[in-house]
Design a protein around this motif. Structure first.
Motif, short mmCIF file in Angstrom:
data_model
loop_
_atom_site.label_atom_id
_atom_site.label_comp_id
_atom_site.label_asym_id
_atom_site.label_seq_id
_atom_site.Cartn_x
_atom_site.Cartn_y
_atom_site.Cartn_z
N HIS A 1 -5.72 0.72 -7.64
CA HIS A 1 -4.70 -0.32 -7.56
C HIS A 1 -4.27 -0.82 -8.93
O HIS A 1 -4.85 -0.49 -9.96
CB HIS A 1 -5.20 -1.48 -6.70
CG HIS A 1 -6.32 -2.26 -7.34
ND1 HIS A 1 -6.59 -3.56 -7.02
CD2 HIS A 1 -7.23 -1.93 -8.29
CE1 HIS A 1 -7.62 -3.99 -7.73
NE2 HIS A 1 -8.02 -3.03 -8.50
N ALA B 1 -1.39 -0.66 -4.21
CA ALA B 1 -2.67 0.00 -3.99
C ALA B 1 -2.55 1.26 -3.15
O ALA B 1 -1.67 1.38 -2.30
CB ALA B 1 -3.63 -0.97 -3.28
N HIS B 2 -3.49 2.15 -3.43
CA HIS B 2 -3.77 3.27 -2.52
C HIS B 2 -5.16 2.99 -1.98
O HIS B 2 -6.14 2.94 -2.73
CB HIS B 2 -3.75 4.62 -3.24
CG HIS B 2 -4.29 5.73 -2.40
ND1 HIS B 2 -3.73 6.07 -1.18
CD2 HIS B 2 -5.35 6.54 -2.57
CE1 HIS B 2 -4.43 7.06 -0.66
NE2 HIS B 2 -5.42 7.37 -1.48
N ASN B 3 -5.23 2.75 -0.68
CA ASN B 3 -6.49 2.42 -0.02
C ASN B 3 -6.71 3.46 1.07
O ASN B 3 -6.14 3.35 2.16
CB ASN B 3 -6.42 1.01 0.57
CG ASN B 3 -7.71 0.59 1.22
OD1 ASN B 3 -8.58 1.40 1.51
ND2 ASN B 3 -7.84 -0.70 1.47
N ASP C 1 -9.19 2.32 -10.83
CA ASP C 1 -10.08 2.23 -9.68
C ASP C 1 -10.47 0.78 -9.45
O ASP C 1 -10.72 0.04 -10.40
CB ASP C 1 -11.35 3.06 -9.91
CG ASP C 1 -11.08 4.56 -9.87
OD1 ASP C 1 -10.30 4.99 -9.00
OD2 ASP C 1 -11.64 5.28 -10.71
N GLY C 2 -10.51 0.39 -8.16
CA GLY C 2 -10.94 -0.94 -7.80
C GLY C 2 -12.46 -1.04 -7.78
O GLY C 2 -13.17 -0.03 -7.90
N ARG D 1 -2.71 7.89 -5.26
CA ARG D 1 -2.91 7.32 -6.58
C ARG D 1 -1.66 7.52 -7.44
O ARG D 1 -1.26 6.63 -8.19
CB ARG D 1 -4.13 7.96 -7.24
CG ARG D 1 -5.43 7.64 -6.52
CD ARG D 1 -6.57 8.53 -6.97
NE ARG D 1 -7.02 8.26 -8.32
CZ ARG D 1 -8.08 7.51 -8.63
NH1 ARG D 1 -8.82 6.98 -7.68
NH2 ARG D 1 -8.40 7.33 -9.89
N ASN E 1 0.84 -1.20 0.00
CA ASN E 1 0.00 0.00 0.00
C ASN E 1 0.87 1.25 0.00
O ASN E 1 1.89 1.30 0.70
CB ASN E 1 -0.92 0.01 1.22
CG ASN E 1 -2.00 -1.04 1.12
OD1 ASN E 1 -2.60 -1.23 0.07
ND2 ASN E 1 -2.24 -1.74 2.21
N ILE F 1 -10.59 2.02 -3.51
CA ILE F 1 -9.21 1.59 -3.76
C ILE F 1 -8.81 1.94 -5.20
O ILE F 1 -9.58 1.79 -6.13
CB ILE F 1 -9.08 0.07 -3.54
CG1 ILE F 1 -9.32 -0.27 -2.07
CG2 ILE F 1 -7.71 -0.44 -3.98
CD1 ILE F 1 -9.41 -1.75 -1.80
N TRP G 1 -7.40 2.33 4.71
CA TRP G 1 -6.40 1.51 5.39
C TRP G 1 -5.55 2.40 6.28
O TRP G 1 -4.97 3.38 5.82
CB TRP G 1 -5.53 0.84 4.34
CG TRP G 1 -4.19 0.33 4.75
CD1 TRP G 1 -3.02 1.01 4.76
CD2 TRP G 1 -3.89 -1.00 5.18
NE1 TRP G 1 -2.00 0.21 5.16
CE2 TRP G 1 -2.50 -1.04 5.43
CE3 TRP G 1 -4.63 -2.14 5.39
CZ2 TRP G 1 -1.87 -2.19 5.86
CZ3 TRP G 1 -3.99 -3.28 5.82
CH2 TRP G 1 -2.63 -3.31 6.06
#
Length: 141
Positions: free
Chosen positions: A111, A125-127, A103-104, A80, A76, A109, A130
Motif C-alpha cells: 500500500h 492498496a493491494h490486499n 509492503d504493509g 502491486r 483497493n 498488504i 480482500w
C-alpha cells in the motif's frame, strides 16, 4: 436499518484542484458539477463523493469546518503494480504522496498513502485477502 453509506462529503478550499485530483488521478468523472460550489462523483453503486467548497460547506453546516483528522479513505486495486501506477497518477494530479508504495505491516498488504488537495488521506492498496462477492458482501481471508 440498512447498512449503507450514500454520501461522503469533503470540504475543500480549492474546488478545481480537488476536481482535477479525482478526475485525472482516479479517473472518476463528475456526476454533477455546480460551479464554484460542489462536485459530485459516483464512486460505487449508490455511493457518491461530494467535493464541497469549504466556505460553502461551512455555511451549509452553520459553523466552521476543519479538515479531516485521524481518518483515511481506501481504494483497493488488483495488483502491486496497480498501486504504484495509481499513486504516480495521483501525485501527478495534485496529490501529495505521504507514504510511497511498500509492503504493509500485516496481512500481505502492499500500500501507499496520498493526501488529496483538501487534506483527505487516501490509502491505495493491494490486499490479496480482500474479496467482494457478487452481492457486494466483503470478506477478509
Amino acid at each position: 436499518m440498512d447498512t449503507r453509506l450514500h454520501f461522503v462529503t469533503l470540504a475543500t478550499p480549492d474546488l478545481e484542484a480537488s476536481r482535477r485530483f479525482y478526475a485525472e488521478g482516479f479517473g472518476w468523472e463528475p456526476l454533477l458539477v455546480v460551479p464554484g460550489e460542489i462536485v459530485f462523483v459516483q464512486v460505487a453503486p449508490g455511493q457518491v463523493l461530494g467535493l464541497f467548497d469549504a466556505a460553502s460547506f461551512a455555511r451549509d453546516v452553520g459553523e466552521p469546518v476543519g479538515g479531516p483528522s485521524g481518518l483515511s479513505l481506501a481504494h483497493n486495486v488488483g495488483s502491486r503494480d496497480e498501486v504504484a501506477a495509481l499513486v504516480e497518477r495521483l501525485g501527478a494530479s495534485g496529490g501529495e504522496v505521504v507514504k510511497p508504495p511498500q509492503d504493509g505491516a500485516f496481512g500481505g498488504i502492499f500500500h501507499a498513502y496520498v493526501r488529496d488537495p483538501a487534506g483527505a488521506l487516501w490509502e491505495v492498496a493491494h490486499n490479496p485477502g480482500w474479496t467482494v462477492a457478487d452481492d457486494g458482501s466483503v470478506s477478509f481471508a
